[in-house]
Design a protein around this motif. Sequence first.
Motif, PDB file in Angstrom:
ATOM      1  N   VAL A 101      49.063  -4.312 -33.306  1.00 25.70           N
ATOM      2  CA  VAL A 101      47.932  -4.655 -32.515  1.00 25.70           C
ATOM      3  C   VAL A 101      47.865  -4.184 -30.965  1.00 25.70           C
ATOM      4  O   VAL A 101      49.151  -3.856 -30.560  1.00 25.70           O
ATOM      5  CB  VAL A 101      47.618  -6.304 -32.521  1.00 25.70           C
ATOM      6  CG1 VAL A 101      47.270  -6.842 -33.823  1.00 25.70           C
ATOM      7  CG2 VAL A 101      48.851  -7.065 -31.741  1.00 25.70           C
ATOM      8  N   GLY A 102      47.083  -4.082 -30.320  1.00 30.78           N
ATOM      9  CA  GLY A 102      46.882  -3.443 -29.018  1.00 30.78           C
ATOM     10  C   GLY A 102      45.608  -2.737 -28.809  1.00 30.78           C
ATOM     11  O   GLY A 102      44.749  -2.914 -29.460  1.00 30.78           O
ATOM     12  N   GLY A 103      45.758  -1.944 -27.743  1.00 31.74           N
ATOM     13  CA  GLY A 103      44.535  -1.304 -27.329  1.00 31.74           C
ATOM     14  C   GLY A 103      44.669  -0.510 -25.793  1.00 31.74           C
ATOM     15  O   GLY A 103      45.807  -0.372 -25.341  1.00 31.74           O
ATOM     16  N   HIS A 104      43.402  -0.053 -25.461  1.00 33.02           N
ATOM     17  CA  HIS A 104      43.374   0.722 -24.220  1.00 33.02           C
ATOM     18  C   HIS A 104      43.648   0.047 -22.989  1.00 33.02           C
ATOM     19  O   HIS A 104      43.184  -1.152 -22.541  1.00 33.02           O
ATOM     20  CB  HIS A 104      42.236   1.516 -24.091  1.00 33.02           C
ATOM     21  CG  HIS A 104      42.090   2.516 -25.144  1.00 33.02           C
ATOM     22  ND1 HIS A 104      41.492   2.184 -26.352  1.00 33.02           N
ATOM     23  CD2 HIS A 104      42.485   3.878 -25.089  1.00 33.02           C
ATOM     24  CE1 HIS A 104      41.651   3.221 -27.135  1.00 33.02           C
ATOM     25  NE2 HIS A 104      42.230   4.441 -26.426  1.00 33.02           N
ATOM     26  N   VAL A 105      44.570   0.382 -22.040  1.00 33.48           N
ATOM     27  CA  VAL A 105      44.566  -0.145 -20.589  1.00 33.48           C
ATOM     28  C   VAL A 105      43.292   0.020 -19.988  1.00 33.48           C
ATOM     29  O   VAL A 105      42.739   1.047 -20.116  1.00 33.48           O
ATOM     30  CB  VAL A 105      45.899   0.676 -19.988  1.00 33.48           C
ATOM     31  CG1 VAL A 105      45.906   0.107 -18.396  1.00 33.48           C
ATOM     32  CG2 VAL A 105      47.129   0.390 -20.628  1.00 33.48           C
ATOM     33  N   GLU A 106      42.942  -1.038 -19.213  1.00 33.14           N
ATOM     34  CA  GLU A 106      41.601  -1.034 -18.557  1.00 33.14           C
ATOM     35  C   GLU A 106      42.092  -1.237 -17.059  1.00 33.14           C
ATOM     36  O   GLU A 106      42.568  -1.979 -16.645  1.00 33.14           O
ATOM     37  CB  GLU A 106      40.626  -2.090 -19.129  1.00 33.14           C
ATOM     38  CG  GLU A 106      40.428  -2.049 -20.490  1.00 33.14           C
ATOM     39  CD  GLU A 106      39.510  -3.039 -21.129  1.00 33.14           C
ATOM     40  OE1 GLU A 106      39.167  -4.068 -20.345  1.00 33.14           O
ATOM     41  OE2 GLU A 106      39.121  -3.134 -22.237  1.00 33.14           O
ATOM     42  N   GLY A 107      40.951  -0.178 -16.459  1.00 30.28           N
ATOM     43  CA  GLY A 107      41.064  -0.405 -14.790  1.00 30.28           C
ATOM     44  C   GLY A 107      42.588  -0.299 -14.177  1.00 30.28           C
ATOM     45  O   GLY A 107      43.046   0.608 -14.597  1.00 30.28           O
ATOM     46  N   THR A 108      42.740  -1.440 -13.437  1.00 33.86           N
ATOM     47  CA  THR A 108      44.194  -1.370 -12.696  1.00 33.86           C
ATOM     48  C   THR A 108      45.292  -2.149 -13.689  1.00 33.86           C
ATOM     49  O   THR A 108      46.294  -2.310 -12.832  1.00 33.86           O
ATOM     50  CB  THR A 108      44.201  -1.610 -11.587  1.00 33.86           C
ATOM     51  OG1 THR A 108      43.396  -3.170 -11.192  1.00 33.86           O
ATOM     52  CG2 THR A 108      43.140  -1.073 -10.625  1.00 33.86           C
ATOM     53  N   GLU A 109      45.030  -2.623 -14.894  1.00 33.91           N
ATOM     54  CA  GLU A 109      46.147  -3.037 -15.501  1.00 33.91           C
ATOM     55  C   GLU A 109      47.295  -2.567 -15.582  1.00 33.91           C
ATOM     56  O   GLU A 109      47.448  -1.242 -15.864  1.00 33.91           O
ATOM     57  CB  GLU A 109      45.230  -3.595 -17.082  1.00 33.91           C
ATOM     58  CG  GLU A 109      44.521  -4.517 -17.309  1.00 33.91           C
ATOM     59  CD  GLU A 109      44.291  -4.629 -18.691  1.00 33.91           C
ATOM     60  OE1 GLU A 109      43.867  -5.764 -19.205  1.00 33.91           O
ATOM     61  OE2 GLU A 109      44.155  -3.522 -19.439  1.00 33.91           O
ATOM     62  N   ARG A 110      48.506  -3.064 -15.801  1.00 34.93           N
ATOM     63  CA  ARG A 110      49.505  -2.553 -15.966  1.00 34.93           C
ATOM     64  C   ARG A 110      49.827  -2.837 -17.614  1.00 34.93           C
ATOM     65  O   ARG A 110      49.281  -3.674 -18.236  1.00 34.93           O
ATOM     66  CB  ARG A 110      50.937  -3.325 -15.195  1.00 34.93           C
ATOM     67  CG  ARG A 110      51.173  -4.725 -15.391  1.00 34.93           C
ATOM     68  CD  ARG A 110      52.231  -5.267 -14.783  1.00 34.93           C
ATOM     69  NE  ARG A 110      52.193  -6.657 -14.905  1.00 34.93           N
ATOM     70  CZ  ARG A 110      52.536  -7.429 -15.910  1.00 34.93           C
ATOM     71  NH1 ARG A 110      52.905  -6.796 -17.034  1.00 34.93           N
ATOM     72  NH2 ARG A 110      52.603  -8.728 -15.835  1.00 34.93           N
ATOM     73  N   PRO A 111      50.724  -2.325 -18.192  1.00 32.85           N
ATOM     74  CA  PRO A 111      50.695  -2.036 -19.596  1.00 32.85           C
ATOM     75  C   PRO A 111      51.074  -3.444 -20.235  1.00 32.85           C
ATOM     76  O   PRO A 111      50.577  -4.055 -21.257  1.00 32.85           O
ATOM     77  CB  PRO A 111      51.790  -1.302 -19.934  1.00 32.85           C
ATOM     78  CG  PRO A 111      52.186  -0.216 -18.831  1.00 32.85           C
ATOM     79  CD  PRO A 111      51.713  -1.004 -17.725  1.00 32.85           C
ATOM     80  N   GLY A 112      51.548  -4.420 -19.660  1.00 29.78           N
ATOM     81  CA  GLY A 112      52.249  -5.629 -20.102  1.00 29.78           C
ATOM     82  C   GLY A 112      51.015  -6.750 -19.971  1.00 29.78           C
ATOM     83  O   GLY A 112      50.800  -7.423 -20.840  1.00 29.78           O
ATOM     84  N   GLU A 113      50.207  -6.319 -18.840  1.00 24.18           N
ATOM     85  CA  GLU A 113      48.675  -7.139 -18.768  1.00 24.18           C
ATOM     86  C   GLU A 113      47.856  -6.800 -19.932  1.00 24.18           C
ATOM     87  O   GLU A 113      47.325  -7.650 -20.577  1.00 24.18           O
ATOM     88  CB  GLU A 113      48.065  -6.848 -17.534  1.00 24.18           C
ATOM     89  CG  GLU A 113      48.842  -7.448 -16.111  1.00 24.18           C
ATOM     90  CD  GLU A 113      48.176  -7.155 -15.045  1.00 24.18           C
ATOM     91  OE1 GLU A 113      48.295  -8.100 -14.094  1.00 24.18           O
ATOM     92  OE2 GLU A 113      47.878  -5.752 -14.743  1.00 24.18           O
TER      93      GLU A 113
END
Length: 177
Positions: A45-57
């Motif tokens: 499970v997972g998906g695309h990093v959005e905006g200024t998210e860091r990978p953990g967020e």
Amino acid sequence: AGTAERRGTGVKMTTLCYLEQDGKYLMLYRNKKKNDINEGKWIGVGGHVEGTERPGECLEREVKEETGLTLTSYAFRGIVTFVPGPDQVEYMCVYTADGFEGTLRECSEGELKWIPKEEIENLNLWEGDRLFLPLLMKEDTPFFSMKVVYEGDRLVYAGLDGAPENGPSGWRLPWGK
């Protein structure tokens, strides 16, 4: 502008997580989204990093959105440079999680199922996933970097920490492939 911008290359960053419980991984059979590059395959499970998210967020948000579960313990295990075609690249931050709370719910992207680790090799997986999943199953595997290049669904190159498949480092395909 960077080289990727000048060439028009689409660069993406994503997260991919394998939740673990009782010797099983939570796997997602992708069969509900239209125009899905993963259609018919089993993935984490997972998906695309959005905006200024860091990978953990991103990881925490995507796991919650796709499963209903809230992560309480996870580890960043490696990064996979996924090249699905010319001028396309996706950097996948790969995690395992052994702590979570909440109730598993239906996913809008596919069917979620707990699969015993020893049965995962029998699933319809990306060939590159067959290479890194055994690394995740060993707790003592150090952080890894892998690159996988595809032509359609066919894996045409795989390199682990800079060593090509079956290269001088002695790296071999897992599961006897």
